[in-house]
Enzyme design. Structure first.
Site, short mmCIF file in Angstrom:
data_model
loop_
_atom_site.label_atom_id
_atom_site.label_comp_id
_atom_site.label_asym_id
_atom_site.label_seq_id
_atom_site.Cartn_x
_atom_site.Cartn_y
_atom_site.Cartn_z
N LYS A 76 0.86 -1.19 0.00
CA LYS A 76 0.00 0.00 0.00
C LYS A 76 0.89 1.24 0.00
O LYS A 76 1.48 1.61 1.01
CB LYS A 76 -0.93 0.05 1.21
CG LYS A 76 -2.02 1.11 0.95
CD LYS A 76 -2.58 1.76 2.17
CE LYS A 76 -1.84 2.94 2.69
NZ LYS A 76 -1.83 4.15 1.85
N CYS A 94 13.91 11.25 6.41
CA CYS A 94 13.87 10.73 7.78
C CYS A 94 15.19 10.96 8.51
O CYS A 94 15.21 11.20 9.71
CB CYS A 94 13.51 9.25 7.76
SG CYS A 94 14.60 8.29 6.70
N GLU A 124 10.13 1.46 10.39
CA GLU A 124 11.12 2.51 10.07
C GLU A 124 10.42 3.84 10.28
O GLU A 124 9.58 4.24 9.46
CB GLU A 124 11.58 2.39 8.61
CG GLU A 124 12.30 1.10 8.28
CD GLU A 124 13.70 1.04 8.84
OE1 GLU A 124 14.20 2.06 9.34
OE2 GLU A 124 14.30 -0.05 8.79
N GLU A 141 10.06 16.14 15.17
CA GLU A 141 10.38 16.02 13.75
C GLU A 141 9.49 16.98 12.96
O GLU A 141 8.26 16.88 13.02
CB GLU A 141 10.14 14.59 13.27
CG GLU A 141 10.56 14.41 11.83
CD GLU A 141 10.31 13.00 11.30
OE1 GLU A 141 9.22 12.46 11.53
OE2 GLU A 141 11.22 12.45 10.66
#
Ligand code: NAD
Length: 486
Positions: free
Chosen positions: A185, A294, A260, A390
């Site tokens: 997906k 990331c 992750e 973040e």
């Protein structure tokens, strides 16, 4: 520089080797650089996910994939890598259309990484083996014990939007090489390259059901995958918030899981660092892909004596960035992915100002179509919101430290633990510092995309497990023990 025409891929779901309409309606894929609609893709409901999982299950349980000799699986993966190489311009172009990232970066980094990743794992497909283990006799009879590496089964792979060609290749190549089948997906903001990949999987001659692609919203299509009883492993890259949901769902059904997740990576600039040499790379680590990376090195921890030098050098790099059309060869920074990401980034910029950080450069959204934010640098402290959370935008915070112990303490003082960068001319100092960092990867005097041959993953809130390298391959396998009593 823009490819003369970028052919849009199929828009339907790819299930059991066929392109089929989705029962969840359609959704629009928008260009982040001007807001125009690029394509309308089919969306999968829970029934479509059931069909995709059943196809993957058949291809695994009774179909040709898990029973195919590894060398044959490897040949198909090499063929797929060749087809990606032949279609490199299309992948790079679709990723620019979808994500707003510079085309040349996509070509040189993301697509190249995907090709290398498929080739790397193609080579592993016939090298998975177990071991023989010397054991004592069993009830007086000789015993022979050996292990085998077997694929975990059907993998549900859920991906983010920031680097779709690269991250999808990581998940598919390792799972397929191990003999698993996959239901993928893609992120709804960047689904196009996965559609092209499915076209090439069909063209390469992979058996039906080995790869199935189901697009749709996370809370519908993603959730149907996550909770599906016939999926054996969840492989997720995305935010920690969704990662928690995936981890809980995996625990409920004892599924394997790889997570992750995000990062807030430090770059430690020691007193003796070569600032002129580090500036372009340190800046790229903050601003590449408009900060939607990331492993972005968004906390620049600098020895107090060098703060002004580093702030000046990084600000000069920020001011050199050219924002705009990802197909213009002079563009170094594209757009953010969508309007809500721009609002999110600007809310952090405002929080930085409100909390008293010094704005060194940038800080504004561009007044033009699309979702562009200037490369932005603050000088501040590690406890600020902009240094702890973040942002996933082009915003870095420069933070002073006085000695190595303080640098390490600050580097470790966020919930994240994905990556870190150390800038020092003293390699011994750099290695000692690297050992004290609670992160999955350390770069010394460098920063860049991971390599398919080395493991990638985080500690703490940055995730669980590893992708890439031998660890990434083994994460798609289980060890089976066979005892033969002679
Ligand atoms: P996200 O978590 O919002 O979405 C990721 C995927 O999860 C999408 O496909 C989405 O549709 C799906 N999803 C959303 N809700 C779901 C649900 N309830 N159930 C199942 N699936 C669901 O993340 P994003 O905004 O697409 O990506 C940005 C994040 O990804 C950042 O935190 C970034 O750091 C992280 N990331 C990590 C790595 C890494 O290697 N560690 C690499 C790239 C991005």
């Amino acid at each position: 520089m823009k490819p003369t025409s970028i052919k849009l891929p199929r828009t339907e779901l790819f299930i059991d080797g066929e392109w089929v309409p989705g029962n969840g309606g359609t959704f629009a894929v928008e260009s982040p650089t001007d807001g125009s609609v690029i394509a309308e893709l089919h969306s999968a409901d829970a029934g479509d996910v059931d069909r995709a999982v059943a196809a993957a299950r058949r291809a695994f349980d009774s179909g040709p994939w898990s029973k195919m000799p590894g060398a044959e699986r490897g040949k198909l993966l090499y063929r797929l890598a060749d087809l990606i190489e032949e279609n490199a311009a299309s992948f790079a172009g679709l990723e620019s259309l979808d994500v707003g990232k510079p085309y040349l970066d996509n070509l040189a980094i993301d697509v190249d990484m995907a090709i290398q990743t498929f080739r790397h794992f193609a080579g592993w497909a016939d090298k998975l083996h177990g071991s023989t283990i010397p054991v004592p006799n069993h009830m007086g009879r000789p015993r022979f014990s050996f292990t085998e590496r077997v694929p975990v089964g059907v993998v549900g792979a859920i991906t983010p939007w920031n680097a779709p060609t690269m991250i999808t290749s990581w998940k598919l190549a390792s799972a397929l090489a191990a003999g698993c089948t996959v239901v993928l997906k893609p992120a709804e903001d960047a689904p196009l390259v996965s559609q092209l990949l499915a076209e090439l999987v069909a063209a390469a001659g992979f058996p039906a059901g080995v790869l199935n692609v189901v697009n749709g919203p996370g809370h519908v299509t993603g959730a149907a995958i996550t909770g599906h009883h016939d999926i054996d492993k969840l492989s997720f890259t995305g935010s920690p918030e969704v990662g928690k949901l995936i981890g809980r769902a995996a625990a409920d059904q004892f599924k394997h899981v790889t997570l992750e997740l995000g990062g807030k990576s430090p770059q430690i600039v020691f007193k003796d660092a070569d600032i002129e040499a580090l500036a372009p790379i340190a800046a790229a680590s903050i601003f590449a892909n408009s900060g939607q990376t990331c492993a972005a090195g968004t906390r620049v921890l600098v020895h107090r004596s060098r703060i002004d030098d580093v702030a000046g050098a990084l600000a000069a790099q920020a001011q050199k960035q050219r924002l705009g059309d990802p197909f213009d060869a002079h563009t170094t920074m594209g757009s953010l992915i969508n309007a809500s990401q721009r609002e999110r980034v600007m809310s952090y910029v405002n929080a930085g100002v409100e909390q008293g950080a010094e704005l060194v450069t940038g800080g504004k959204a561009l007044d033009r179509p699309g979702y562009f934010v200037e490369p932005t640098l603050f000088v501040g402290t590690n406890d600020l919101k902009i240094a702890q959370e973040e942002i996933f935008g082009p915003v870095g915070t420069i933070i002073p430290f006085d000695d190595t112990d303080e640098a390490i303490r600050l580097a470790n003082a966020t919930p994240y633990g994905l990556a870190a960068v150390i800038w020092s001319q003293n390699i011994g100092e750099a290695i000692i510092a690297s050992r004290a960092l609670r992160v999955g990867a350390v770069w010394v005097n460098s920063w860049g995309a991971p390599d398919p041959r080395v493991p990638w993953g985080g500690m703490k809130t940055s995730g669980i497990g590893r992708e890439l390298g031998l660890s990434g391959l083994l994460a798609n396998t289980e060890e089976r023990l066979v005892n033969v009593v002679c």
